[in-house]
Design a protein around this motif. Structure first.
Motif, PDB file in Angstrom:
ATOM      1  N   ALA A  89       0.844  -1.191   0.000  1.00 13.24           N
ATOM      2  CA  ALA A  89       0.000   0.000   0.000  1.00 13.24           C
ATOM      3  C   ALA A  89       0.882   1.243   0.000  1.00 13.24           C
ATOM      4  N   VAL A  90       0.405   2.294  -0.652  1.00 11.74           N
ATOM      5  CA  VAL A  90       1.103   3.578  -0.665  1.00 11.74           C
ATOM      6  C   VAL A  90       0.635   4.374   0.540  1.00 11.74           C
ATOM      7  N   VAL A  91       1.586   4.802   1.375  1.00 10.87           N
ATOM      8  CA  VAL A  91       1.284   5.615   2.553  1.00 10.87           C
ATOM      9  C   VAL A  91       2.055   6.918   2.390  1.00 10.87           C
ATOM     10  N   LEU A  92       1.328   8.033   2.357  1.00  9.82           N
ATOM     11  CA  LEU A  92       1.939   9.340   2.113  1.00  9.82           C
ATOM     12  C   LEU A  92       2.034  10.142   3.396  1.00  9.82           C
ATOM     13  N   HIS A  93       2.992  11.071   3.425  1.00 12.18           N
ATOM     14  CA  HIS A  93       3.220  11.922   4.586  1.00 12.18           C
ATOM     15  C   HIS A  93       3.423  13.370   4.140  1.00 12.18           C
ATOM     16  N   GLY A  94       3.264  14.276   5.083  1.00 16.00           N
ATOM     17  CA  GLY A  94       3.620  15.679   4.893  1.00 16.00           C
ATOM     18  C   GLY A  94       2.905  16.363   3.737  1.00 16.00           C
ATOM     19  N   ALA A  95       3.645  17.218   3.051  1.00 15.90           N
ATOM     20  CA  ALA A  95       3.083  18.020   1.960  1.00 15.90           C
ATOM     21  C   ALA A  95       2.555  17.142   0.831  1.00 15.90           C
ATOM     22  N   LEU A  96       3.203  16.024   0.584  1.00 18.79           N
ATOM     23  CA  LEU A  96       2.746  15.118  -0.481  1.00 18.79           C
ATOM     24  C   LEU A  96       1.381  14.531  -0.134  1.00 18.79           C
ATOM     25  N   GLN A  97       1.192  14.164   1.121  1.00 26.07           N
ATOM     26  CA  GLN A  97      -0.099  13.621   1.554  1.00 26.07           C
ATOM     27  C   GLN A  97      -1.180  14.683   1.391  1.00 26.07           C
ATOM     28  N   ARG A  98      -0.893  15.914   1.810  1.00 25.15           N
ATOM     29  CA  ARG A  98      -1.876  16.998   1.687  1.00 25.15           C
ATOM     30  C   ARG A  98      -2.197  17.291   0.222  1.00 25.15           C
ATOM     31  N   TRP A  99      -1.166  17.318  -0.626  1.00 28.66           N
ATOM     32  CA  TRP A  99      -1.329  17.611  -2.052  1.00 28.66           C
ATOM     33  C   TRP A  99      -2.251  16.585  -2.713  1.00 28.66           C
ATOM     34  N   CYS A 100      -2.039  15.307  -2.424  1.00 24.91           N
ATOM     35  CA  CYS A 100      -2.880  14.250  -3.001  1.00 24.91           C
ATOM     36  C   CYS A 100      -4.286  14.277  -2.406  1.00 24.91           C
ATOM     37  N   ALA A 101      -4.389  14.546  -1.098  1.00 30.39           N
ATOM     38  CA  ALA A 101      -5.701  14.602  -0.442  1.00 30.39           C
ATOM     39  C   ALA A 101      -6.546  15.734  -1.010  1.00 30.39           C
ATOM     40  N   GLU A 102      -5.934  16.880  -1.306  1.00 24.91           N
ATOM     41  CA  GLU A 102      -6.670  18.006  -1.896  1.00 24.91           C
ATOM     42  C   GLU A 102      -7.305  17.612  -3.223  1.00 24.91           C
ATOM     43  N   ARG A 103      -6.704  16.698  -3.929  1.00 26.66           N
ATOM     44  CA  ARG A 103      -7.201  16.261  -5.235  1.00 26.66           C
ATOM     45  C   ARG A 103      -8.101  15.029  -5.130  1.00 26.66           C
ATOM     46  N   GLY A 104      -8.187  14.472  -3.906  1.00 31.98           N
ATOM     47  CA  GLY A 104      -8.983  13.268  -3.713  1.00 31.98           C
ATOM     48  C   GLY A 104      -8.348  12.043  -4.351  1.00 31.98           C
ATOM     49  N   TRP A 105      -7.017  12.029  -4.441  1.00 33.44           N
ATOM     50  CA  TRP A 105      -6.307  10.946  -5.117  1.00 33.44           C
ATOM     51  C   TRP A 105      -5.930   9.835  -4.148  1.00 33.44           C
ATOM     52  N   HIS A 106      -6.009   8.626  -4.647  1.00 30.27           N
ATOM     53  CA  HIS A 106      -5.641   7.419  -3.901  1.00 30.27           C
ATOM     54  C   HIS A 106      -4.839   6.533  -4.850  1.00 30.27           C
ATOM     55  N   ALA A 107      -3.801   5.875  -4.349  1.00 25.21           N
ATOM     56  CA  ALA A 107      -2.935   5.068  -5.212  1.00 25.21           C
ATOM     57  C   ALA A 107      -2.994   3.586  -4.865  1.00 25.21           C
ATOM     58  N   GLN A 108      -2.913   2.784  -5.898  1.00 30.86           N
ATOM     59  CA  GLN A 108      -2.769   1.334  -5.781  1.00 30.86           C
ATOM     60  C   GLN A 108      -1.387   0.988  -6.310  1.00 30.86           C
ATOM     61  N   VAL A 109      -0.706   0.035  -5.681  1.00 30.65           N
ATOM     62  CA  VAL A 109       0.657  -0.309  -6.098  1.00 30.65           C
ATOM     63  C   VAL A 109       0.841  -1.816  -6.147  1.00 30.65           C
ATOM     64  N   SER A 110       1.660  -2.244  -7.084  1.00 32.01           N
ATOM     65  CA  SER A 110       2.082  -3.641  -7.159  1.00 32.01           C
ATOM     66  C   SER A 110       3.589  -3.640  -7.371  1.00 32.01           C
ATOM     67  N   VAL A 111       4.296  -4.477  -6.635  1.00 38.10           N
ATOM     68  CA  VAL A 111       5.754  -4.575  -6.769  1.00 38.10           C
ATOM     69  C   VAL A 111       6.142  -6.028  -7.003  1.00 38.10           C
ATOM     70  N   SER A 112       7.262  -6.197  -7.689  1.00 39.14           N
ATOM     71  CA  SER A 112       7.758  -7.542  -7.959  1.00 39.14           C
ATOM     72  C   SER A 112       9.265  -7.489  -8.161  1.00 39.14           C
ATOM     73  N   ASP A 113       9.926  -8.609  -7.877  1.00 41.00           N
ATOM     74  CA  ASP A 113      11.348  -8.689  -8.191  1.00 41.00           C
ATOM     75  C   ASP A 113      11.669 -10.112  -8.622  1.00 41.00           C
TER      76      ASP A 113
END
Length: 157
Positions: free
Chosen positions: A92-116
């Protein structure tokens, strides 16, 4: 509504070289506080597990920065975007600080997938607007497909 998609493919050997060159400073620059705890645990058990963890987080943050359209400029900072695991194991993407506020103002939510695998780590991020209008249901293939002519019809043509 999808507002952005980002992907990244990362050479684990490149991350290893940066880690050897810069040591813990590299880890502290890329990983947020909770990620550093997980990295230390994984590295303590097996150096390769820690390295792969670092590489997947690097790829995920690159992919996230592409999905939001900022690249690596303010308010996007490496440490303000953490890729943590939910109890189910799903990343899961967990945001902090100014980045969290910036995305929250836009109502944005992220989904992530990782692999190696081997020398490669990859990530894909989809950013959605939470308050988007409801979408119409997708049409079934029966609704949109052009009917095939029957055999007799083909012969008559």
């Amino acid at each position: 509504m999808i507002v952005g998609i980002g992907t990244d493919l990362c050479d684990v050997r490149r991350i290893e070289a940066a880690l050897q060159r810069h040591g813990l400073r590299f880890v502290e620059r890329i990983l947020g506080p909770q990620e550093r705890v997980v990295w230390a645990q994984r590295s303590g058990r097996c150096a390769q597990r820690g390295l792969r963890y670092l590489a997947t987080r690097f790829a995920a943050k690159e992919a996230f920065s592409k999905a939001i359209g900022l690249g690596l400029r303010a308010p996007m900072r490496w440490r303000d975007c953490e890729i943590l695991h939910q109890p189910s194991g799903q990343p899961a993407v967990v945001l902090h600080g100014a980045l969290q506020r910036w995305c929250a103002e836009r109502g944005w939510h992220a989904q992530v997938s990782v692999s190696d695998d081997g020398d490669w780590a990859s990530a894909c991020v989809i950013v959605e607007a939470r308050n988007a209008p409801a979408r119409a249901p997708l049409a079934s293939s029966a609704d949109t497909a052009t009917p095939m002519p029957d055999e007799g019809e083909v012969r008559r043509r």
